[in-house]
Design an enzyme around this catalytic site. Sequence first.
Site, PDB file in Angstrom:
ATOM      1  N   LYS A  38       9.728   4.792  -7.477  1.00 14.23           N
ATOM      2  CA  LYS A  38       9.847   4.914  -8.941  1.00 14.23           C
ATOM      3  C   LYS A  38       8.617   5.631  -9.523  1.00 14.23           C
ATOM      4  O   LYS A  38       8.752   6.549 -10.316  1.00 14.23           O
ATOM      5  CB  LYS A  38       9.964   3.515  -9.592  1.00 14.23           C
ATOM      6  CG  LYS A  38      11.089   2.667  -9.012  1.00 14.23           C
ATOM      7  CD  LYS A  38      11.149   1.287  -9.646  1.00 14.23           C
ATOM      8  CE  LYS A  38       9.948   0.399  -9.396  1.00 14.23           C
ATOM      9  NZ  LYS A  38       9.770  -0.039  -7.998  1.00 14.23           N
TER      10      LYS A  38
ATOM     11  N   ARG B 221      11.904  -6.378 -15.626  1.00  7.32           N
ATOM     12  CA  ARG B 221      12.039  -6.927 -14.282  1.00  7.32           C
ATOM     13  C   ARG B 221      12.714  -8.290 -14.278  1.00  7.32           C
ATOM     14  O   ARG B 221      12.880  -8.880 -13.216  1.00  7.32           O
ATOM     15  CB  ARG B 221      10.653  -7.099 -13.699  1.00  7.32           C
ATOM     16  CG  ARG B 221      10.369  -6.158 -12.531  1.00  7.32           C
ATOM     17  CD  ARG B 221       8.906  -6.262 -12.324  1.00  7.32           C
ATOM     18  NE  ARG B 221       8.449  -6.001 -11.026  1.00  7.32           N
ATOM     19  CZ  ARG B 221       7.741  -4.934 -10.703  1.00  7.32           C
ATOM     20  NH1 ARG B 221       7.563  -3.972 -11.562  1.00  7.32           N
ATOM     21  NH2 ARG B 221       7.243  -4.830  -9.509  1.00  7.32           N
TER      22      ARG B 221
ATOM     23  N   ARG C  80       1.176   3.298   1.957  1.00  7.68           N
ATOM     24  CA  ARG C  80       0.742   3.867   0.666  1.00  7.68           C
ATOM     25  C   ARG C  80      -0.779   3.828   0.516  1.00  7.68           C
ATOM     26  O   ARG C  80      -1.438   2.861   0.876  1.00  7.68           O
ATOM     27  CB  ARG C  80       1.363   3.091  -0.491  1.00  7.68           C
ATOM     28  CG  ARG C  80       0.764   3.510  -1.838  1.00  7.68           C
ATOM     29  CD  ARG C  80       1.532   3.059  -3.039  1.00  7.68           C
ATOM     30  NE  ARG C  80       1.821   1.651  -3.030  1.00  7.68           N
ATOM     31  CZ  ARG C  80       2.696   1.084  -3.854  1.00  7.68           C
ATOM     32  NH1 ARG C  80       3.362   1.817  -4.716  1.00  7.68           N
ATOM     33  NH2 ARG C  80       2.908  -0.201  -3.801  1.00  7.68           N
TER      34      ARG C  80
ATOM     35  N   ARG D 115      -3.619  -0.794  -1.802  1.00  3.97           N
ATOM     36  CA  ARG D 115      -3.465  -1.874  -2.791  1.00  3.97           C
ATOM     37  C   ARG D 115      -3.484  -3.236  -2.091  1.00  3.97           C
ATOM     38  O   ARG D 115      -2.927  -3.380  -1.008  1.00  3.97           O
ATOM     39  CB  ARG D 115      -2.135  -1.704  -3.548  1.00  3.97           C
ATOM     40  CG  ARG D 115      -2.270  -0.812  -4.759  1.00  3.97           C
ATOM     41  CD  ARG D 115      -0.965  -0.432  -5.402  1.00  3.97           C
ATOM     42  NE  ARG D 115      -0.010  -1.497  -5.609  1.00  3.97           N
ATOM     43  CZ  ARG D 115       1.155  -1.341  -6.221  1.00  3.97           C
ATOM     44  NH1 ARG D 115       1.482  -0.153  -6.727  1.00  3.97           N
ATOM     45  NH2 ARG D 115       1.993  -2.338  -6.367  1.00  3.97           N
TER      46      ARG D 115
ATOM     47  N   ARG E  99       7.160  -9.820  -2.398  1.00  7.67           N
ATOM     48  CA  ARG E  99       7.580  -8.967  -3.530  1.00  7.67           C
ATOM     49  C   ARG E  99       9.067  -8.633  -3.415  1.00  7.67           C
ATOM     50  O   ARG E  99       9.773  -8.586  -4.417  1.00  7.67           O
ATOM     51  CB  ARG E  99       6.743  -7.683  -3.551  1.00  7.67           C
ATOM     52  CG  ARG E  99       5.343  -7.927  -4.091  1.00  7.67           C
ATOM     53  CD  ARG E  99       4.393  -6.820  -3.722  1.00  7.67           C
ATOM     54  NE  ARG E  99       4.736  -5.527  -4.280  1.00  7.67           N
ATOM     55  CZ  ARG E  99       4.262  -4.371  -3.810  1.00  7.67           C
ATOM     56  NH1 ARG E  99       3.422  -4.363  -2.790  1.00  7.67           N
ATOM     57  NH2 ARG E  99       4.626  -3.241  -4.365  1.00  7.67           N
TER      58      ARG E  99
END
Length: 218
Positions: free
Chosen positions: A13, A88, A127, A160, A171
């Site tokens: 996203k 969310r 990432r 992260r 998550r």
Amino acid sequence: MRVVLLGPPGAGKGTQASVLIKKYKALHLSTGDLLREAVKLGTAVGKEAKTYMDRGELVPDEIVARMITDKLRSAPTQNGFLLDGFPRTGKQAEILDAALAELSLPLELVIYFETGAATILSRLTGRRVCRQCGANYHVVNIPPKKAGVCDACGGELYQRTDDQEATIKNRIEVYNRQTKELIDYYQAKGLLKKVSGDLEVEQLFGIVSGVLKSAGLV
Ligand code: AP5
């Protein structure tokens, strides 16, 4: 364009939002980015949010909803907006509907990035993010020219804290439990368009641009 990007963690996203706003100049609002900024600045909101984010849990609705509605009221929306990571929960979606009705800026489209579990895991574990400008990389899919260094600004790339495997799994569970229901919510409103989040960046960008064009939004 007044658009929500919906999908599981790692669906791409944020990556699509950054290419879309370069081309279409809309306002990009990411609750994840806003919260990470608050954490970095050490604000009261940031301190509270960090305890949830580190566990991969959702930050309370009132905190994130206030962040986004304040921005929508104060930031320039003449070229539209792209909401990334918000709403969310059902409650957040209702708060958003009410705020947009008050501003006479109703939502036009929700793009849902349908993404496989294997893609999510490999994207999130690989990432890397620039500490300075926030640019996103992936060690395999989208590597920087020099390992650990941002191509755009030379900043240091970091992983992260919520991109560790155990937190990623939580998550995904949180997404399935609290966010997935929004697919039906927006489908019932006739706003939902599905795309495959598994595709590579350029290909997905072409498809998302096509969806925006068919909806008459660009
Ligand atoms: P947030 O930052 O929103 O995290 P997320 O939804 O888990 O989404 P991600 O940023 O992980 O994924 P993305 O879909 O943007 O993927 P990306 O483009 O980066 O939220 C973090 C936390 O903040 C939450 O856990 C929660 O605690 C809190 N929070 C945020 N919003 C909240 C809300 N509304 N309510 C309550 N709490 C909230 O891509 C991932 C990787 O894949 C990158 O490395 C990228 O380079 C690579 N990649 C992307 N696209 C492709 C592609 N097409 N092909 C190959 N690689 C790709």
